[in-house]
Scaffold this active site. Structure first.
Site, PDB file in Angstrom:
ATOM      1  N   GLU A 113      -6.427  -8.165   6.842  1.00 45.15           N
ATOM      2  CA  GLU A 113      -6.170  -6.580   6.450  1.00 45.15           C
ATOM      3  C   GLU A 113      -5.425  -5.631   7.932  1.00 45.15           C
ATOM      4  OE1 GLU A 113      -9.845  -5.696   3.545  1.00 45.15           O
ATOM      5  OE2 GLU A 113      -9.306  -3.459   4.238  1.00 45.15           O
TER       6      GLU A 113
ATOM      7  N   GLU B 256     -14.616  -4.988   1.994  1.00 44.01           N
ATOM      8  CA  GLU B 256     -14.357  -5.013   3.575  1.00 44.01           C
ATOM      9  C   GLU B 256     -15.327  -5.777   5.293  1.00 44.01           C
ATOM     10  OE1 GLU B 256     -11.000  -2.208   4.625  1.00 44.01           O
ATOM     11  OE2 GLU B 256     -12.068  -1.904   6.582  1.00 44.01           O
TER      12      GLU B 256
ATOM     13  N   LYS C 115      -8.446   2.465  -2.460  1.00 44.26           N
ATOM     14  CA  LYS C 115      -8.334   2.080  -1.282  1.00 44.26           C
ATOM     15  C   LYS C 115      -9.079   3.026  -1.045  1.00 44.26           C
ATOM     16  CE  LYS C 115      -6.977   0.077   3.112  1.00 44.26           C
ATOM     17  NZ  LYS C 115      -6.196  -0.312   3.491  1.00 44.26           N
TER      18      LYS C 115
ATOM     19  N   ASN D 182     -10.625  -6.814   8.018  1.00 44.10           N
ATOM     20  CA  ASN D 182      -9.817  -5.802   8.633  1.00 44.10           C
ATOM     21  C   ASN D 182      -9.968  -6.459   9.569  1.00 44.10           C
ATOM     22  OD1 ASN D 182      -8.576  -3.402   8.827  1.00 44.10           O
ATOM     23  ND2 ASN D 182      -9.571  -2.013   7.835  1.00 44.10           N
TER      24      ASN D 182
ATOM     25  N   GLU E 166       0.799  -1.105  -0.210  1.00 44.02           N
ATOM     26  CA  GLU E 166       0.089  -0.064   0.196  1.00 44.02           C
ATOM     27  C   GLU E 166       0.883   1.413  -0.243  1.00 44.02           C
ATOM     28  OE1 GLU E 166      -3.821  -0.140   1.933  1.00 44.02           O
ATOM     29  OE2 GLU E 166      -3.006   1.104   3.377  1.00 44.02           O
TER      30      GLU E 166
END
Length: 269
Positions: free
Chosen positions: A216, A165, A116, A186, A54
């Site tokens: 995540e 997510e 994202k 997440n 990321e």
């Protein structure tokens, strides 16, 4: 008001501003002229554990983490280290990102790119495609069920792979009902910003076979990747621990090496 609610208020205000400046028809034309989307699903289903690296300058939990003067160069380092997908934070107020970062990264790498952000409107999906994204994040906690279903369908229809997510079992149920084929768990609660690495294992056991499972948050290094892999992760999304490294390429390569360990072969559905 939770942290997520505060973020969403800012996202909607910034979205309204962009909608005044760029019409939906303009975006659709840009999307038509954009390169065809990469096959992100194949990358996520590749043997071993796929690393999603990321580009992330800041976060509500850590504040400023990295200046990232050249997001394209950072993304190129990630790709050279073996990342199969590059995630780009485009939310500006809390994460310091932008669509310009997405443009720069798209031009710099050949692998799939994930936008994202906190997507609440199909306009943002068209933005993602227009600026070269192949994958778009949809956060269950940020959406009513009708909107979630609609955005999953719209993403697929315009060539984006929706990464849905979740953080809780009810959110997982909603993601499955919405038709998600790629689910990210997440470990960070977006309401409190606390991290619980055990959540992935608890929820992954409830995700049906054939659905891609992404862990995540909470990946500090190869050991965390292997722990997530043991719980069934097909991929890990890593931001904070690599953007703060002096040598992000090597940090990604270490994760990729761990994710391709022979002991992991044949363990996943």
């Amino acid at each position: 008001m939770s942290v997520l609610d505060e973020i969403l208020d800012g996202v909607r205000a910034d979205l309204a501003d962009r909608q005044r400046r760029v019409s939906l028809e303009q975006l659709k034309e840009m999307a038509r002229q954009a390169p065809s989307p990469r096959n992100a699903l194949a990358a996520l289903k590749a043997e071993g554990v796929t690393v999603i690296a990321e580009v992330k300058r800041a976060s509500p939990s850590r504040g400023k983490m990295a200046a990232i003067a050249d997001p394209a160069a950072l993304a190129a380092d990630y790709e050279a280290g073996g990342a199969k997908v590059i995630s780009v934070l485009t939310e500006e107020r809390r994460f310091g990102g932008s669509l310009a970062d997405l443009d720069a990264v798209r031009k710099a790498v050949q692998v799939a790119v994930l936008r994202k952000d906190f997507i609440v409107s199909s306009y943002q999906l068209w933005e993602a495609r227009a600026h070269g994204a192949d994958v778009a994040l949809l956060i269950v906690a940020a959406l009513e069920q009708g909107a979630l279903v609609s955005l999953v369908e719209r993403a697929v229809s315009i060539g984006l792979l929706p990464l849905v997510e979740v953080h809780t079992e009810p959110e997982l149920d909603r993601a499955l009902e919405a038709g998600a084929t790629v689910i990210g768990v997440n470990a960070r609660d977006l309401g409190t910003l606390k991290v619980d690495r055990e959540i992935f294992g608890r929820l992954a056991a409830k995700i049906p076979e054939g659905i891609v499972k992404i862990a995540e948050s909470g990946v500090r290094g190869p050991r965390d990747l292997l722990a997530y892999a043991a719980c069934g992760a097909d991929a890990v999304l890593v931001g904070e621990s690599i953007v703060t490294e002096k040598d992000p390429r090597s940090a990604v390569a270490d994760l990729v090496t761990a994710g391709s360990h022979p002991a992991l072969r044949g363990e996943r559905p």
